[in-house]
Design a protein around this motif. Structure first.
Motif, PDB file in Angstrom:
ATOM      1  N   GLU A 100       0.689  10.664   6.788  1.00 26.46           N
ATOM      2  CA  GLU A 100      -0.025  11.895   7.112  1.00 26.46           C
ATOM      3  C   GLU A 100      -1.191  12.100   6.150  1.00 26.46           C
ATOM      4  N   LYS A 101      -1.943  13.178   6.396  1.00 27.40           N
ATOM      5  CA  LYS A 101      -3.170  13.461   5.656  1.00 27.40           C
ATOM      6  C   LYS A 101      -2.969  13.489   4.139  1.00 27.40           C
ATOM      7  N   GLN A 102      -1.860  14.006   3.650  1.00 23.53           N
ATOM      8  CA  GLN A 102      -1.649  14.135   2.203  1.00 23.53           C
ATOM      9  C   GLN A 102      -1.212  12.826   1.543  1.00 23.53           C
ATOM     10  N   ASP A 103      -0.872  11.812   2.312  1.00 27.40           N
ATOM     11  CA  ASP A 103      -0.459  10.525   1.783  1.00 27.40           C
ATOM     12  C   ASP A 103      -1.690   9.736   1.326  1.00 27.40           C
ATOM     13  N   LYS A 104      -1.512   8.942   0.284  1.00 29.89           N
ATOM     14  CA  LYS A 104      -2.640   8.189  -0.263  1.00 29.89           C
ATOM     15  C   LYS A 104      -2.192   6.787  -0.641  1.00 29.89           C
ATOM     16  N   VAL A 105      -2.955   5.812  -0.196  1.00 27.74           N
ATOM     17  CA  VAL A 105      -2.715   4.421  -0.550  1.00 27.74           C
ATOM     18  C   VAL A 105      -4.049   3.852  -0.996  1.00 27.74           C
ATOM     19  N   GLU A 106      -4.058   3.245  -2.192  1.00 24.08           N
ATOM     20  CA  GLU A 106      -5.301   2.703  -2.740  1.00 24.08           C
ATOM     21  C   GLU A 106      -5.141   1.218  -3.016  1.00 24.08           C
ATOM     22  N   LEU A 107      -6.184   0.473  -2.694  1.00 27.53           N
ATOM     23  CA  LEU A 107      -6.225  -0.958  -2.969  1.00 27.53           C
ATOM     24  C   LEU A 107      -7.224  -1.173  -4.103  1.00 27.53           C
ATOM     25  N   SER A 108      -6.826  -1.893  -5.137  1.00 28.08           N
ATOM     26  CA  SER A 108      -7.719  -2.152  -6.266  1.00 28.08           C
ATOM     27  C   SER A 108      -8.918  -2.985  -5.807  1.00 28.08           C
ATOM     28  N   ALA A 109     -10.008  -2.928  -6.566  1.00 24.68           N
ATOM     29  CA  ALA A 109     -11.230  -3.661  -6.230  1.00 24.68           C
ATOM     30  C   ALA A 109     -10.982  -5.162  -6.104  1.00 24.68           C
ATOM     31  N   ASP A 110     -10.069  -5.708  -6.914  1.00 22.73           N
ATOM     32  CA  ASP A 110      -9.762  -7.139  -6.834  1.00 22.73           C
ATOM     33  C   ASP A 110      -8.761  -7.468  -5.724  1.00 22.73           C
TER      34      ASP A 110
END
Length: 174
Positions: A100-110
């Motif tokens: 949902e909107k409040q969930d966050k997944v980030e992928l590092s630049a590498d």
């Protein structure tokens, strides 16, 4: 380390559809064969009985389609799960699963590390991803509501085994 946030442009059907992270042609072509190769037994196969309102915790497994992380809980109360997954080769594919909107997944630049924060309300949330023929994957910093997630609330593979400690590293079979 610069991170790329993977948030869908719109909610609803987009969350169930694929959101792919671009990959080099070489890594994209190897993803299909490599993902079919088994990993050490404790992470192979979807956890038996995983469904809405299963025991609270992080469920992590691998199958011929790649890796999967899901969070759920028995009751319909808000709980926040977070953690980091690091691969020894780039992560080449990513698919939302009921985030949902409040969930966050980030992928590092590498493209080696996924950092996630998932707010769960009692259903199942998570994501799927593939690696570029990785042979190790480390899961670390697992938390629930900002507190360390006990190993007994981490379920690995078909038999829902618990890791000996957090962080833990899984290996591809030789």
């Amino acid at each position: 380390m610069r991170r790329r946030t993977l948030i869908p442009a719109a909610l609803g059907a987009t969350l169930i559809g694929a959101t792919l992270i671009s990959a080099s042609p070489a890594s994209a072509t190897t993803g299909g064969t490599c993902e079919k190769a088994a990993w050490i037994g404790q992470v192979q196969g979807r956890p038996a009985g995983l469904g809405i309102h299963s025991r609270s915790g992080d469920y992590f497994w691998h199958d011929k389609y790649g890796f999967h992380l899901r969070v759920t809980q028995k009751r319909s109360k808000t709980q926040t799960y977070s953690g980091t997954i690091t691969s020894n080769t780039p992560i080449v594919g990513f698919k939302w699963v009921k985030l949902e909107k409040q969930d966050k997944v980030e992928l590092s630049a590498d493209k080696l590390t996924i950092a996630f924060t998932v707010v769960n309300h009692g259903l199942i949330d998570g994501f799927n991803f593939k690696t570029s023929c990785a042979d190790t994957l480390t899961v670390s910093d697992l938390k629930i509501n900002g507190n360390a997630l006990p190993t007994g609330k981490v379920y690995l593979g078909k038999y829902r085994q618990h890791p000996a400690s957090i962080p833990f590293t899984v290996h591809r079979k030789a």
